[in-house]
Scaffold this motif. Sequence first.
Motif, short mmCIF file in Angstrom:
data_model
loop_
_atom_site.label_atom_id
_atom_site.label_comp_id
_atom_site.label_asym_id
_atom_site.label_seq_id
_atom_site.Cartn_x
_atom_site.Cartn_y
_atom_site.Cartn_z
N GLU A 46 14.69 -16.99 -4.86
CA GLU A 46 15.31 -18.06 -5.64
C GLU A 46 15.56 -19.30 -4.79
N SER A 47 15.93 -19.10 -3.55
CA SER A 47 16.15 -20.22 -2.64
C SER A 47 14.85 -21.00 -2.43
N PHE A 48 13.76 -20.28 -2.20
CA PHE A 48 12.47 -20.94 -2.02
C PHE A 48 12.04 -21.66 -3.30
N ASN A 49 12.22 -21.03 -4.44
CA ASN A 49 11.87 -21.68 -5.71
C ASN A 49 12.66 -22.97 -5.91
N ASN A 50 13.92 -22.99 -5.52
CA ASN A 50 14.74 -24.20 -5.64
C ASN A 50 14.22 -25.31 -4.72
N VAL A 51 13.76 -24.93 -3.53
CA VAL A 51 13.18 -25.92 -2.62
C VAL A 51 11.94 -26.54 -3.27
N ILE A 52 11.08 -25.72 -3.83
CA ILE A 52 9.86 -26.21 -4.48
C ILE A 52 10.22 -27.15 -5.64
N LYS A 53 11.15 -26.75 -6.48
CA LYS A 53 11.54 -27.58 -7.62
C LYS A 53 12.10 -28.92 -7.16
N ARG A 54 12.98 -28.86 -6.16
CA ARG A 54 13.61 -30.08 -5.68
C ARG A 54 12.59 -31.05 -5.07
N LYS A 55 11.63 -30.53 -4.35
CA LYS A 55 10.64 -31.40 -3.69
C LYS A 55 9.53 -31.83 -4.64
N ALA A 56 9.26 -31.05 -5.66
CA ALA A 56 8.19 -31.39 -6.60
C ALA A 56 8.66 -32.37 -7.68
N LYS A 57 9.95 -32.41 -7.94
CA LYS A 57 10.49 -33.25 -9.01
C LYS A 57 10.11 -34.73 -8.86
N PRO A 58 10.25 -35.33 -7.67
CA PRO A 58 9.88 -36.75 -7.53
C PRO A 58 8.38 -37.01 -7.72
N LYS A 59 7.56 -35.97 -7.56
CA LYS A 59 6.11 -36.14 -7.69
C LYS A 59 5.70 -36.23 -9.16
N ALA A 60 6.49 -35.74 -10.05
CA ALA A 60 6.29 -35.78 -11.50
C ALA A 60 5.04 -35.03 -11.94
N GLU A 61 3.87 -35.42 -11.46
CA GLU A 61 2.65 -34.78 -11.93
C GLU A 61 1.64 -34.71 -10.80
N PHE A 62 0.95 -33.59 -10.72
CA PHE A 62 -0.07 -33.43 -9.70
C PHE A 62 -1.43 -33.69 -10.36
N PRO A 63 -2.30 -34.47 -9.71
CA PRO A 63 -3.58 -34.84 -10.33
C PRO A 63 -4.52 -33.65 -10.56
N THR A 64 -4.50 -32.67 -9.66
CA THR A 64 -5.36 -31.50 -9.81
C THR A 64 -4.58 -30.24 -9.45
N GLU A 65 -5.15 -29.12 -9.85
CA GLU A 65 -4.53 -27.84 -9.52
C GLU A 65 -4.58 -27.60 -8.01
N GLN A 66 -5.63 -28.09 -7.36
CA GLN A 66 -5.76 -27.94 -5.91
C GLN A 66 -4.66 -28.70 -5.19
N SER A 67 -4.29 -29.88 -5.70
CA SER A 67 -3.22 -30.64 -5.05
C SER A 67 -1.88 -29.92 -5.18
N LEU A 68 -1.67 -29.27 -6.32
CA LEU A 68 -0.45 -28.48 -6.50
C LEU A 68 -0.45 -27.28 -5.55
N ASP A 69 -1.60 -26.59 -5.44
CA ASP A 69 -1.71 -25.46 -4.51
C ASP A 69 -1.43 -25.90 -3.08
N ALA A 70 -2.00 -27.04 -2.68
CA ALA A 70 -1.79 -27.55 -1.33
C ALA A 70 -0.33 -27.89 -1.10
N PHE A 71 0.31 -28.51 -2.08
CA PHE A 71 1.73 -28.86 -1.98
C PHE A 71 2.59 -27.62 -1.78
N ILE A 72 2.35 -26.60 -2.61
CA ILE A 72 3.15 -25.38 -2.51
C ILE A 72 2.88 -24.67 -1.18
N GLY A 73 1.63 -24.67 -0.74
CA GLY A 73 1.29 -24.06 0.55
C GLY A 73 2.00 -24.74 1.70
N ILE A 74 2.03 -26.06 1.69
CA ILE A 74 2.72 -26.81 2.74
C ILE A 74 4.21 -26.52 2.72
N GLN A 75 4.79 -26.46 1.53
CA GLN A 75 6.22 -26.16 1.41
C GLN A 75 6.52 -24.75 1.91
#
Length: 103
Positions: A46-75
């Motif tokens: 749950e802690s990790f999921n909250n980090v992802i939500k908090r950091k993804a919120k300002p991004k609003a939308e990811f252009p591709t599924e690969q960019s979302l995968d890369a973002f989550i991998g980096i996080q």
Amino acid sequence: PVSYTKGGKVYSDVIRSLKDIEPDLLVFYNYPKQIRASIYSTNMIESFNNVIKRKAKPKAEFPTEQSLDAFIGIQAMSYNDRYFNRIHKGFGQVQDTLESYFD
């Protein structure tokens, strides 16, 4: 083992399913008592999921599924780096025992 005598006929399908998965469902009882709560708890997830939500919120939308995968991998890598040296509650007390499981 768990007793399944109550509700035998009414819940027979549920009881059969529970009996099938019982060895996997209760596997954390094989580990030392000091770390069981950490194993079956979802606090770290749950802690990790909250980090992802908090950091993804300002991004609003990811252009591709690969960019979302890369973002989550980096996080995930960042989260792992941050907590790499942290010893979770109870694990320090049973470190030798846990290491013997993997010898």
